[in-house]
Design an enzyme around this catalytic site. Structure first.
Site, PDB file in Angstrom:
ATOM      1  N   GLY A  71      -1.602  -9.176  10.861  1.00  0.00           N
ATOM      2  CA  GLY A  71      -2.948  -9.230  10.309  1.00  0.00           C
ATOM      3  C   GLY A  71      -3.661 -10.517  10.703  1.00  0.00           C
ATOM      4  N   ASN A 150      -6.109 -10.065  -1.824  1.00  0.00           N
ATOM      5  CA  ASN A 150      -4.649 -10.013  -1.915  1.00  0.00           C
ATOM      6  C   ASN A 150      -4.116 -10.565  -3.234  1.00  0.00           C
ATOM      7  OD1 ASN A 150      -5.891 -12.169  -0.208  1.00  0.00           O
ATOM      8  ND2 ASN A 150      -3.920 -13.162  -0.532  1.00  0.00           N
ATOM      9  N   SER A 198      -2.287  -4.770   8.712  1.00  0.00           N
ATOM     10  CA  SER A 198      -0.987  -5.367   9.015  1.00  0.00           C
ATOM     11  C   SER A 198       0.127  -4.407   8.632  1.00  0.00           C
ATOM     12  CB  SER A 198      -0.857  -6.668   8.222  1.00  0.00           C
ATOM     13  OG  SER A 198       0.444  -7.170   8.330  1.00  0.00           O
ATOM     14  N   HIS A 200       3.355  -4.773   7.899  1.00  0.00           N
ATOM     15  CA  HIS A 200       4.353  -5.039   6.856  1.00  0.00           C
ATOM     16  C   HIS A 200       3.800  -4.919   5.436  1.00  0.00           C
ATOM     17  CE1 HIS A 200       3.526  -9.377   5.686  1.00  0.00           C
ATOM     18  NE2 HIS A 200       2.837  -9.319   6.796  1.00  0.00           N
ATOM     19  N   THR A 236       3.496  -7.078  26.948  1.00  0.00           N
ATOM     20  CA  THR A 236       4.267  -5.828  26.781  1.00  0.00           C
ATOM     21  C   THR A 236       4.279  -5.440  25.309  1.00  0.00           C
ATOM     22  OG1 THR A 236       5.583  -6.400  28.693  1.00  0.00           O
ATOM     23  CG2 THR A 236       6.519  -4.765  27.195  1.00  0.00           C
ATOM     24  N   CYS A 324       1.569 -17.155   1.059  1.00  0.00           N
ATOM     25  CA  CYS A 324       1.316 -18.272   1.962  1.00  0.00           C
ATOM     26  C   CYS A 324       0.990 -19.544   1.201  1.00  0.00           C
ATOM     27  CB  CYS A 324       0.152 -17.935   2.889  1.00  0.00           C
ATOM     28  SG  CYS A 324       0.157 -16.264   3.446  1.00  0.00           S
TER      29      CYS A 324
HETATM   30  N1  PLP Z   1      -5.201 -10.848   5.122  1.00  0.00           N
HETATM   31  C1  PLP Z   1      -4.777 -10.576   3.895  1.00  0.00           C
HETATM   32  C2  PLP Z   1      -5.769 -10.103   2.867  1.00  0.00           C
HETATM   33  C3  PLP Z   1      -3.425 -10.726   3.548  1.00  0.00           C
HETATM   34  O1  PLP Z   1      -3.020 -10.455   2.313  1.00  0.00           O
HETATM   35  C4  PLP Z   1      -2.525 -11.180   4.544  1.00  0.00           C
HETATM   36  C5  PLP Z   1      -1.102 -11.414   4.209  1.00  0.00           C
HETATM   37  O2  PLP Z   1      -0.775 -11.733   3.078  1.00  0.00           O
HETATM   38  C6  PLP Z   1      -3.009 -11.434   5.833  1.00  0.00           C
HETATM   39  C7  PLP Z   1      -4.358 -11.260   6.086  1.00  0.00           C
HETATM   40  C8  PLP Z   1      -2.109 -11.876   6.923  1.00  0.00           C
HETATM   41  O3  PLP Z   1      -1.352 -10.793   7.393  1.00  0.00           O
HETATM   42  P1  PLP Z   1      -0.026 -11.059   8.260  1.00  0.00           P
HETATM   43  O4  PLP Z   1       1.021 -11.549   7.315  1.00  0.00           O
HETATM   44  O5  PLP Z   1       0.325  -9.731   8.850  1.00  0.00           O
HETATM   45  O6  PLP Z   1      -0.371 -12.061   9.295  1.00  0.00           O
END
Ligand code: PLP
Length: 385
Positions: A71, A150, A198, A200, A236, A324
């Site tokens: 993401g 998030n 994203s 995951h 790739t 994060c």
């Molecule tokens: N954007 C949002 C709203 C997210 O919650 C996250 C991950 O927590 C990301 C972007 C980043 O995604 P990725 O972990 O795949 O880099």
């Protein structure tokens, strides 16, 4: 002791069906999709199928899907790739509550002569669309506003915003990393130009993401080299990840109704029991416009991290903010933007569910959480005894 996983906004379990679909791509079908021979062609075929599956979930055409690594890459590419195409325009509009994958890029732009406007939110995490309308002008190159938050799960009125932005001839990007697979999308009928997701976060593996690029949207390539991804993103392809993401999108589409039904019921049960059984708690975020799986609750007078550690001892995994930012002592920038008082922001816990959670797990959590909160309050210097 069983682990109860309520941290699905941080990452999700890879669905068994997804893992199964990926398996042959490691030791059997390991060819390079760019190779001319049959071995490569088989993989190319699988990637084409995955592109169709992703397009199916997003309601767009397969040619509008660009596979990325995550993401964060999709967000970075959308912002930087748009600005590169409009060098004479120097204004970007975003919000104070974006994920760092957007916010950090935007803040760095300020060092390169851009004007970056971060729209405010109210105390329920809602945007003021009049503020957006006032900020849009001829100098605006891009508006980047997330679909769903998030940390709180608050969903913004993205279709309305996309319409407003498109009426002014400005490119619109949305970070739908938390919304994809939880909200029905029909991008062919939308004014969204660019959308990130994203793998995951929707039961595909880590290391794969998507940037949807509406046909006709001007965007510079994000990685140059080979001709993969229509020349937009060389390198790739992560064939196992892409195939897994395709399957995960297909499953997400099939399970969307359940997410909105059973998962919402479980989230609501957990949330209302906590709010009822634990005094001095508050719900963070707009109750009515939220993802079905997320609840963010502040427990006054105690630290979110302390709650998490004690819950972990009972096998319950949650989060005290986005994955994060946890580890930092700063309270969440999202809750601060919403004007949540410092003490309440420090005591916030996010529970995020998935279709793999059960009612038994929720009942167990409802039994364990109130005594943990009571115990921590007994120890808290902020509670008068
Ligand atoms: N954007 C949002 C709203 C997210 O919650 C996250 C991950 O927590 C990301 C972007 C980043 O995604 P990725 O972990 O795949 O880099």
């Amino acid at each position: 002791m069983k682990t109860i996983y309520f941290d699905n906004n941080a990452t999700t379990k890879v669905a068994e069906e997804v893992a199964e679909e990926m398996k042959p791509l490691f030791c059997e079908l390991y060819g390079n999709p760019s190779s001319m021979h049959t071995f490569g062609g088989q993989i190319g075929q699988k990637i084409r199928r995955a592109r169709e599956q992703v397009a199916g979930l997003l309601g767009c055409s397969p040619g509008e899907i660009v596979f990325t690594s995550c993401g964060t890459e999709s967000d970075n590419a959308a912002i930087k790739g748009t600005l590169a195409m409009y060098p004479h325009k120097r204004k970007v509009i975003t919000t104070r509550v974006e994920h760092p994958a957007v916010l950090t890029v935007c803040r760095e732009l300020e060092n390169h002569g851009y004007t970056v406007v971060e729209l405010n939110v109210d105390n329920a995490g809602r945007l003021d669309l009049e503020e957006l309308e006032k900020e849009l002008n001829e100098d605006t190159a891009l508006v980047s506003i997330m679909y769903a938050n998030n940390e709180t799960g608050v969903v913004f009125p993205i279709e309305k915003i996309a319409q407003m932005v498109s009426d002014r001839g400005v490119v619109f990007h949305t970070d739908a990393v938390q919304a994809a697979g939880k909200t029905p999308l029909k991008l062919s009928e939308s004014n969204i130009d660019l959308l990130s997701l994203s793998g995951h976060k929707l039961h595909a593996p880590k290391g794969v993401g998507v940037l949807y690029v509406k046909k006709g949207t001007r965007l510079s390539p994000f990685l140059v080299g080979g001709h993969q991804e229509g020349g937009r993103r060389a390198g790739t392809e992560n064939a196992p990840g892409i195939v897994g993401l395709g399957k995960a999108c297909e499953l997400a589409g099939e399970n969307l109704k359940e997410e909105n039904g059973r998962v919402r019921y479980l989230r609501d049960k957990l949330e209302s029991a906590i709010l009822q059984k634990c005094p001095d708690c508050r719900l963070n975020g707009d109750k009515d416009n939220r993802l079905p799986n997320t609840t963010n609750i502040s427990f006054e007078y105690i630290e979110g991290e302390a709650i998490l550690l004690m819950l972990d001892k009972h096998g319950i995994c949650a989060s005290s903010g986005s994955a994060c930012t946890s580890g930092s002592l700063e309270p969440s920038h999202v809750l601060r933007a919403m004007g949540v008082p410092f003490t309440a922001a420090h005591g916030s816990v996010r529970f995020s569910l998935s279709r793999y959670n059960t009612e038994e797990e929720v009942d167990y959590a409802i039994e364990k959480i109130p005594p943990v909160v009571d115990r921590l309050r007994e120890l808290s210097p902020f509670v008068s005894k």
